[in-house]
Scaffold this active site. Structure first.
Site, PDB file in Angstrom:
ATOM      1  N   HIS A   1       0.834  -1.205   0.000  1.00 21.39           N
ATOM      2  CA  HIS A   1       0.000   0.000   0.000  1.00 21.39           C
ATOM      3  C   HIS A   1       0.869   1.255   0.000  1.00 21.39           C
ATOM      4  O   HIS A   1       1.234   1.760   1.071  1.00 21.39           O
ATOM      5  CB  HIS A   1      -0.894   0.001   1.242  1.00 21.39           C
ATOM      6  CG  HIS A   1      -1.790  -1.196   1.334  1.00 21.39           C
ATOM      7  ND1 HIS A   1      -1.341  -2.442   1.699  1.00 21.39           N
ATOM      8  CD2 HIS A   1      -3.125  -1.322   1.101  1.00 21.39           C
ATOM      9  CE1 HIS A   1      -2.356  -3.296   1.687  1.00 21.39           C
ATOM     10  NE2 HIS A   1      -3.453  -2.642   1.325  1.00 21.39           N
TER      11      HIS A   1
ATOM     12  N   HIS B   1      -2.363  -0.885   7.089  1.00 18.34           N
ATOM     13  CA  HIS B   1      -1.982  -1.228   5.709  1.00 18.34           C
ATOM     14  C   HIS B   1      -0.858  -0.311   5.225  1.00 18.34           C
ATOM     15  O   HIS B   1      -0.096  -0.689   4.351  1.00 18.34           O
ATOM     16  CB  HIS B   1      -3.188  -1.147   4.769  1.00 18.34           C
ATOM     17  CG  HIS B   1      -3.889   0.177   4.781  1.00 18.34           C
ATOM     18  ND1 HIS B   1      -4.803   0.518   5.747  1.00 18.34           N
ATOM     19  CD2 HIS B   1      -3.801   1.257   3.964  1.00 18.34           C
ATOM     20  CE1 HIS B   1      -5.253   1.743   5.518  1.00 18.34           C
ATOM     21  NE2 HIS B   1      -4.654   2.215   4.448  1.00 18.34           N
TER      22      HIS B   1
ATOM     23  N   PRO C   1      -6.284  -4.964  10.989  1.00 21.60           N
ATOM     24  CA  PRO C   1      -7.734  -4.992  11.157  1.00 21.60           C
ATOM     25  C   PRO C   1      -8.180  -3.590  11.605  1.00 21.60           C
ATOM     26  O   PRO C   1      -7.922  -3.184  12.736  1.00 21.60           O
ATOM     27  CB  PRO C   1      -7.937  -6.040  12.259  1.00 21.60           C
ATOM     28  CG  PRO C   1      -6.675  -6.861  12.260  1.00 21.60           C
ATOM     29  CD  PRO C   1      -5.599  -5.880  11.899  1.00 21.60           C
TER      30      PRO C   1
ATOM     31  N   GLY D   1     -10.978   4.327   7.013  1.00 25.67           N
ATOM     32  CA  GLY D   1     -11.401   2.967   7.334  1.00 25.67           C
ATOM     33  C   GLY D   1     -11.584   2.792   8.832  1.00 25.67           C
ATOM     34  O   GLY D   1     -12.574   2.211   9.297  1.00 25.67           O
TER      35      GLY D   1
ATOM     36  N   ASN E   1      -8.203  11.783   3.510  1.00 22.22           N
ATOM     37  CA  ASN E   1      -7.833  11.883   2.084  1.00 22.22           C
ATOM     38  C   ASN E   1      -8.993  11.589   1.141  1.00 22.22           C
ATOM     39  O   ASN E   1      -8.824  11.588  -0.084  1.00 22.22           O
ATOM     40  CB  ASN E   1      -6.625  10.982   1.774  1.00 22.22           C
ATOM     41  CG  ASN E   1      -6.921   9.505   2.032  1.00 22.22           C
ATOM     42  OD1 ASN E   1      -8.079   9.111   2.181  1.00 22.22           O
ATOM     43  ND2 ASN E   1      -5.884   8.695   2.088  1.00 22.22           N
TER      44      ASN E   1
ATOM     45  N   HIS F   1      -4.175   3.125  -3.461  1.00 23.87           N
ATOM     46  CA  HIS F   1      -4.364   2.662  -2.083  1.00 23.87           C
ATOM     47  C   HIS F   1      -3.578   1.386  -1.796  1.00 23.87           C
ATOM     48  O   HIS F   1      -2.797   1.350  -0.844  1.00 23.87           O
ATOM     49  CB  HIS F   1      -5.852   2.426  -1.796  1.00 23.87           C
ATOM     50  CG  HIS F   1      -6.070   1.560  -0.599  1.00 23.87           C
ATOM     51  ND1 HIS F   1      -6.203   2.068   0.661  1.00 23.87           N
ATOM     52  CD2 HIS F   1      -6.123   0.199  -0.468  1.00 23.87           C
ATOM     53  CE1 HIS F   1      -6.342   1.067   1.518  1.00 23.87           C
ATOM     54  NE2 HIS F   1      -6.301  -0.070   0.861  1.00 23.87           N
TER      55      HIS F   1
ATOM     56  N   GLU G   1     -18.373  -4.300  23.700  1.00 29.16           N
ATOM     57  CA  GLU G   1     -17.544  -5.499  23.868  1.00 29.16           C
ATOM     58  C   GLU G   1     -16.271  -5.462  23.021  1.00 29.16           C
ATOM     59  O   GLU G   1     -15.185  -5.805  23.485  1.00 29.16           O
ATOM     60  CB  GLU G   1     -18.352  -6.764  23.537  1.00 29.16           C
ATOM     61  CG  GLU G   1     -19.498  -7.042  24.503  1.00 29.16           C
ATOM     62  CD  GLU G   1     -20.758  -6.236  24.209  1.00 29.16           C
ATOM     63  OE1 GLU G   1     -20.807  -5.548  23.170  1.00 29.16           O
ATOM     64  OE2 GLU G   1     -21.712  -6.298  25.022  1.00 29.16           O
TER      65      GLU G   1
ATOM     66  N   HIS H   1     -21.941 -16.879  32.115  1.00 30.39           N
ATOM     67  CA  HIS H   1     -23.178 -17.387  31.508  1.00 30.39           C
ATOM     68  C   HIS H   1     -22.788 -18.277  30.322  1.00 30.39           C
ATOM     69  O   HIS H   1     -23.098 -18.003  29.170  1.00 30.39           O
ATOM     70  CB  HIS H   1     -24.103 -16.235  31.110  1.00 30.39           C
ATOM     71  CG  HIS H   1     -24.553 -15.427  32.300  1.00 30.39           C
ATOM     72  ND1 HIS H   1     -23.673 -14.794  33.137  1.00 30.39           N
ATOM     73  CD2 HIS H   1     -25.786 -15.170  32.788  1.00 30.39           C
ATOM     74  CE1 HIS H   1     -24.342 -14.181  34.105  1.00 30.39           C
ATOM     75  NE2 HIS H   1     -25.626 -14.399  33.931  1.00 30.39           N
TER      76      HIS H   1
ATOM     77  N   ASP I   1     -33.020 -16.437  29.812  1.00 30.27           N
ATOM     78  CA  ASP I   1     -32.745 -15.421  28.784  1.00 30.27           C
ATOM     79  C   ASP I   1     -32.844 -15.998  27.368  1.00 30.27           C
ATOM     80  O   ASP I   1     -32.966 -15.258  26.393  1.00 30.27           O
ATOM     81  CB  ASP I   1     -31.378 -14.767  29.001  1.00 30.27           C
ATOM     82  CG  ASP I   1     -31.472 -13.562  29.941  1.00 30.27           C
ATOM     83  OD1 ASP I   1     -32.601 -13.053  30.134  1.00 30.27           O
ATOM     84  OD2 ASP I   1     -30.434 -13.147  30.481  1.00 30.27           O
TER      85      ASP I   1
ATOM     86  N   HIS J   1     -29.061 -15.569  24.166  1.00 33.73           N
ATOM     87  CA  HIS J   1     -28.041 -15.386  25.197  1.00 33.73           C
ATOM     88  C   HIS J   1     -27.315 -16.677  25.564  1.00 33.73           C
ATOM     89  O   HIS J   1     -26.428 -16.669  26.397  1.00 33.73           O
ATOM     90  CB  HIS J   1     -28.685 -14.792  26.464  1.00 33.73           C
ATOM     91  CG  HIS J   1     -28.974 -13.330  26.345  1.00 33.73           C
ATOM     92  ND1 HIS J   1     -29.680 -12.792  25.281  1.00 33.73           N
ATOM     93  CD2 HIS J   1     -28.631 -12.277  27.133  1.00 33.73           C
ATOM     94  CE1 HIS J   1     -29.772 -11.478  25.440  1.00 33.73           C
ATOM     95  NE2 HIS J   1     -29.137 -11.141  26.552  1.00 33.73           N
TER      96      HIS J   1
HETATM   97  C1  LIG Z   1     -11.528  -4.660   9.653  1.00 37.06           C
HETATM   98  C2  LIG Z   1     -10.991  -4.488   8.282  1.00 37.06           C
HETATM   99  N1  LIG Z   1     -11.820  -4.517   7.233  1.00 37.06           N
HETATM  100  C3  LIG Z   1     -11.340  -4.389   5.978  1.00 37.06           C
HETATM  101  C4  LIG Z   1     -10.013  -4.239   5.759  1.00 37.06           C
HETATM  102  C5  LIG Z   1      -9.487  -4.136   4.350  1.00 37.06           C
HETATM  103  N2  LIG Z   1      -9.029  -2.755   4.093  1.00 37.06           N
HETATM  104  C6  LIG Z   1      -7.762  -2.388   4.228  1.00 37.06           C
HETATM  105  S1  LIG Z   1      -7.508  -0.761   3.960  1.00 37.06           S
HETATM  106  C7  LIG Z   1      -9.156  -0.523   3.607  1.00 37.06           C
HETATM  107  C8  LIG Z   1      -9.663   0.839   3.236  1.00 37.06           C
HETATM  108  C9  LIG Z   1      -9.172   1.842   4.192  1.00 37.06           C
HETATM  109  O1  LIG Z   1      -9.395   3.109   3.749  1.00 37.06           O
HETATM  110  P1  LIG Z   1      -8.600   4.298   4.393  1.00 37.06           P
HETATM  111  O2  LIG Z   1      -8.504   4.129   5.845  1.00 37.06           O
HETATM  112  O3  LIG Z   1      -9.192   5.567   3.885  1.00 37.06           O
HETATM  113  O4  LIG Z   1      -7.135   4.097   3.833  1.00 37.06           O
HETATM  114  P2  LIG Z   1      -6.437   4.838   2.610  1.00 37.06           P
HETATM  115  O5  LIG Z   1      -7.153   4.423   1.379  1.00 37.06           O
HETATM  116  O6  LIG Z   1      -6.553   6.282   2.863  1.00 37.06           O
HETATM  117  O7  LIG Z   1      -5.049   4.312   2.658  1.00 37.06           O
HETATM  118  C10 LIG Z   1      -9.852  -1.704   3.719  1.00 37.06           C
HETATM  119  C11 LIG Z   1     -11.302  -1.836   3.473  1.00 37.06           C
HETATM  120  C12 LIG Z   1      -9.164  -4.237   6.885  1.00 37.06           C
HETATM  121  N3  LIG Z   1      -7.844  -4.113   6.780  1.00 37.06           N
HETATM  122  N4  LIG Z   1      -9.672  -4.329   8.121  1.00 37.06           N
END
Ligand SMILES: Cc1ncc(C[n+]2csc(CCOP(=O)(O)OP(=O)(O)O)c2C)c(N)n1
Length: 666
Positions: free
Chosen positions: A26, A66, A115, A156, A185, A264, A414, A464, A472, A476
Site C-alpha cells: 500500500h 496497511h 484490522p 477505514g 484523504n 491505495h 464489547e 453465563h 434469557d 443469550h
Molecule cells: C476490519 C478491516 N476490514 C477491511 C479491511 C481491508 N481494508 C484495508 S484498507 C481498507 C480501506 C481503508 O481506507 P482508508 O482508511 O481511507 O485508507 P487509505 O485508502 O486512505 O489508505 C480496507 C477496506 C481491513 N484491513 N480491516
C-alpha cells in the site's frame, strides 16, 4: 536540492520502492502521510531508537496498518535496528517487515495493526494505562510516568464500529494525553469505483466533539509546520483527547495516481514510480538514502538524551521512594510479586477447605477478591454487566474523568473493551481483564484473535457459559462459543467445574506471560468436587482423572467440563450400579491439556479405552478426543428460554443420556 522536503520524500521513495519490489502493498497512505509523520517523529515523539522498551517512551500506533511501510520507513530512518536489507525484504517470508505491522516483528512496533479500527482502541488502552500508572507511581516533582500516546488513523478506522465504541469511552474518560491524527484523504478501497463520499459522509469533527474530544480541524496535512503546530496545541490539552483532522492527498507525488483509489493498495508501476521520482525531485536509486537525509531523521542522540534525562529523574525518585521504584520496575518487567506463589497456595488451600458450592462466576469473583490485594497491576472491568459477570471486588476503584483507578466501566462496548484491554496489556505495568457474557465474545472476537496473535497477557472473563443460563433464552445461550475460542491459536481457554478449578484457572491466566486467556464461567451454582493433593496439583495440566473407575480397570472414559462434570459423575455412579467401570476425566482446559506430554495424555485418556464426552455446546469439537467411534452428549442447536434445569432436560444434556452414550460404546 531542498533538504527539508527530502525528509518526507524519503518516506515516499521507500514506500513506493518497497511496494514495487514486493509487487504488493500500500504505497498511497505512506506517501500521503509523509509530512504528518515528519511533524510528529522529528518534532514531538519522545523515543529512543536504541531502547524501544524504555518505559516512558511515547507510544505510537499505526491504526491504518496497511500503510506499514510508513512505520518501517520511520523506524529505519530514525535509527532503530531495522536495516535497509529488511526494507528490501518487505512482505517476504520471515522478514521484519511483514505486510501489516506485527508487534515485535521489528523494534518499535508497539502493536499489531491491519484490522482497521483496532489500533485506535489499543491506543486508548495505552493512554488509560499511562494515566493509571501515573496516578499510582508519580510523586510531587517526579513525573516518572509521563508520556503521550499518538495514533494515526484513516477513513477505514473511522468507519469501523469499534472506533465509535472506543472513542466514545475515551472522551468520557477525558484521556488528555491521547492524540489521534486522521488522514483525511477522501479515498478508501472502493474509491477505484467512486469517491468515498458515496459511503462515508460523517461530519467527523462534530462526531468527535460530541464524544467530548477536542478537534483541531482543517489542518493541511502536507504542511509540516502546520501539523507540528497542531500537535503542539494538542499536547497542551489537559482534559480531553485530541483529534487532528489533516487533509491529505493519497499517494501525493505520484503524477497520475495521486488522489485515486488505484494508489491505495497496489504497486504504482515502474513508469509511475519513475515519474513520481521526477515529480518530487528524488534523485537517489531505490533503497538508497542520501546521508543528509539520514542525518535529518536520526533520532538516536536526541532519544538517548531524552532517556538519560528521564533516568536521572528516575534515579532521584528511586533514592526517595525505593519501594515504589522497585515496584514500577517489577511491574513493567511483567514479573509477579514476591510471595505470589505462596499467596496462590494459600488461596487454593482455603478454597479447597471451604468445599463451597458456588457458580464459577462467583468463584471467579472470590478469586479476584483474594488475589487483587497482592496484585496491584490487576485492572479490569465489564461491558455493563458488572453485577452479572461479578468482576468487581471490594477494592475496586472506578476510573473517572481524571486520576487513576483499577476498575473500568466499559459500557456496552464489547469489541472496544477487548481492543482497550489489549492496549492496556501492550503498554505494560498492568494485567488487564474484560468481561461480558460468553455469547457476546463474538462481538469482541477479532480483538481476541489479535491478542492471541500478539501473545499478550490479556484476560477475558466470559460468564453465563452455556444454555444453563436459562430463561434469557437462545439469543443469550452460547452453543458454539467455547469451541470457537478453543480454535483460536494461542488462546488459552478454561471452563472450570467448581470453585477450585476456577481459582486454578485465574492463577494460570495471570501467570501466563505469552498469551491471552478466556475464562468460561457458569451462571448457576456448581457442586464442590473433593480432590486428593495429587488431583489438586493435576488441575493445572488441563485434564486429569477426577474420579477413577471403582474396583476395576476402566471400560470407558467420560470427559466433561464445567457444569457437565456433575452429570459425568452421576453417570459413573449409575453405570457402576450396572457393573460398568468408568473413569471420569475433568478437562477444564483442552488447550492446556493438548500441550501436555504424551505420557500424561495417555495416562489420562488411555489409548484403546472407549470415550464419551459431555459438554453443553457443539459436539464436533469433542470428536478429536473421543474419535469417530466415541460418543458425545452435546448441543447442536440453539437453546430455549426456560429455567436452566428444564432446558438441560429438554436438550438431553442429562446424566441418563451420558449413561446411554457410554453403554453405546461397549
Ligand atoms: C476490519 C478491516 N476490514 C477491511 C479491511 C481491508 N481494508 C484495508 S484498507 C481498507 C480501506 C481503508 O481506507 P482508508 O482508511 O481511507 O485508507 P487509505 O485508502 O486512505 O489508505 C480496507 C477496506 C481491513 N484491513 N480491516
Amino acid at each position: 536540492m531542498n533538504s527539508r522536503v527530502d525528509l518526507s520524500n524519503a518516506i515516499r521513495a521507500l514506500a513506493m520502492d518497497a511496494v514495487q519490489q514486493a509487487n504488493s502493498g500500500h504505497p498511497g497512505m505512506p506517501m500521503g502521510m509523509a509530512e504528518i509523520a515528519e511533524a510528529l517523529w522529528i518534532h514531538h515523539l519522545k523515543h529512543n531508537p536504541a531502547n524501544p522498551a524504555w518505559m516512558d517512551r511515547d507510544r505510537f500506533v499505526l491504526s491504518n496498518g496497511h500503510g506499514s511501510m510508513l512505520l518501517y520507513a520511520l523506524l529505519h530512518l530514525t535509527g532503530y535496528d531495522l536495516p535497509m536489507a529488511e526494507i528490501r525484504r518487505f512482505r517476504q517470508l520471515h522478514s521484519k517487515t511483514p505486510g501489516h505491522p506485527e508487534r515485535s516483528c521489528a523494534p518499535g512496533v508497539e502493536t499489531t495493526t491491519g484490522p482497521l479500527g483496532q489500533g485506535l482502541a489499543n491506543a486508548i488502552g495505552m493512554a488509560i494505562a499511562e494515566r493509571v500508572l501515573a496516578a499510582q507511581f508519580n510523586r510531587d516533582g517526579f513525573p516518572i510516568v509521563d508520556h503521550h500516546t499518538y495514533v494515526f488513523l484513516g477513513d477505514g478506522c473511522l468507519m469501523e464500529g469499534i472506533s465509535h465504541e472506543a472513542c466514545s469511552l475515551a472522551g468520557t474518560l477525558g484521556l488528555a494525553k491521547l492524540i489521534a491524527i486522521y488522514d483525511d484523504n477522501g479515498i478508501s478501497i472502493d474509491s477505484e469505483k467512486g469517491q468515498i463520499r458515496q459511503w462515508f459522509t460523517d461530519d467527523v469533527k462534530r462526531r468527535f466533539e460530541a464524544y467530548g474530544w477536542r478537534v483541531i480541524a482543517g489542518v493541511d496535512g502536507h504542511d509540516v509546520a502546520a501539523v507540528e503546530r497542531a500537535i503542539r496545541r494538542a499536547r497542551r490539552e489537559k482534559s480531553r483527547p485530541t483529534l487532528i483532522c489533516a487533509r491529505t492527498t493519497i499517494a501525493k507525488g505520484a503524477p497520475t495516481k495521486a488522489n485515486t483509489g488505484a494508489a491505495h493498495g497496489a504497486p504504482l508501476g515502474e513508469k509511475e514510480v519513475a515519474a513520481a521520482r521526477e515529480a518530487i525531485g528524488w534523485r537517489s536509486p531505490p533503497f538508497e538514502i542520501p546521508q543528509h537525509v539520514y542525518d535529518g531523521w536520526d533520532a538516536r542522540q536526541r532519544g538517548a538524551a531524552a532517556e538519560r534525562r528521564w533516568k536521572r529523574r528516575f534515579n532521584a525518585y528511586e533514592k526517595q521512594y525505593p519501594e515504589a521504584a522497585a515496584e514500577l520496575r517489577r511491574r513493567m518487567a511483567g514479573e509477579l510479586p514476591a510471595g505470589w506463589r505462596a499467596d496462590c497456595d494459600a488461596l487454593l488451600a482455603g478454597v479447597n477447605a471451604k468445599t463451597e458450592a458456588v457458580a464459577t462466576r462467583k468463584a471467579s469473583q472470590n478469586t479476584i477478591e483474594a488475589l487483587a490485594p497482592v496484585l496491584p497491576e490487576l485492572i479490569g472491568g465489564s461491558a455493563d454487566l458488572a453485577g452479572s459477570n461479578l468482576t468487581m471486588w471490594s477494592g475496586s476503584r472506578p476510573l473517572g474523568k481524571a486520576g487513576g483507578g483499577n476498575y473500568l466501566f466499559f459500557g456496552v462496548r464489547e469489541f472496544g473493551m477487548a481492543g482497550i484491554v489489549n492496549g492496556l496489556a501492550l503498554h505494560g505495568g498492568l494485567i488487564p481483564y474484560g468481561a461480558t457474557f460468553l455469547v457476546f465474545s463474538d462481538y469482541a472476537r477479532n480483538a481476541l484473535r489479535v491478542a492471541a496473535l500478539m501473545r499478550i497477557r490479556a484476560i477475558y472473563v466470559f460468564t453465563h457459559d452455556s444454555v444453563g443460563l436459562g430463561e434469557d433464552g437462545p439469543t443469550h445461550q452460547p452453543i458454539e462459543h467455547a469451541a470457537c475460542l478453543r480454535l483460536i491459536p494461542n488462546m488459552e481457554v478454561w471452563r472450570p467445574c467448581d470453585a477450585v478449578e476456577a481459582a486454578v484457572a485465574w492463577i494460570a491466566a495471570i501467570e501466563r506471560r505469552d498469551g491471552p486467556t478466556s475464562l468460561l464461567l457458569s451462571r448457576q451454582n456448581l457442586p464442590f468436587q473433593k480432590r486428593s493433593g495429587e488431583q489438586l496439583a493435576a488441575i493445572s495440566r488441563g485434564g486429569y482423572v477426577l474420579a477413577e473407575a471403582a474396583g476395576a480397570a476402566p471400560q470407558a472414559v467420560i470427559i466433561a467440563t464445567g457444569s457437565e462434570v456433575p452429570l459425568a459423575l452421576a453417570a459413573q455412579q449409575a453405570l457402576a450400579g450396572e457393573g460398568i467401570a468408568v473413569r471420569v476425566v475433568s478437562m477444564p482446559s483442552t488447550t492446556v491439556f493438548d500441550r501436555q506430554d504424551a505420557a500424561w495424555r495417555d495416562a489420562v485418556l488411555p489409548p484403546g479405552v472407549p470415550r464419551a464426552a459431555v459438554e453443553a455446546g457443539v459436539s464436533d469439537y469433542w470428536r478429536k478426543y473421543v474419535g469417530l467411534d466415541g460418543a458425545v452428549v452435546g448441543v447442536d442447536r440453539y437453546g430455549e428460554s426456560a429455567p436452566a434445569a428444564e432446558v438441560f432436560r429438554f436438550l438431553g444434556v442429562t446424566a441418563e443420556n451420558v449413561v446411554k452414550a457410554v453403554r453405546s460404546l461397549l
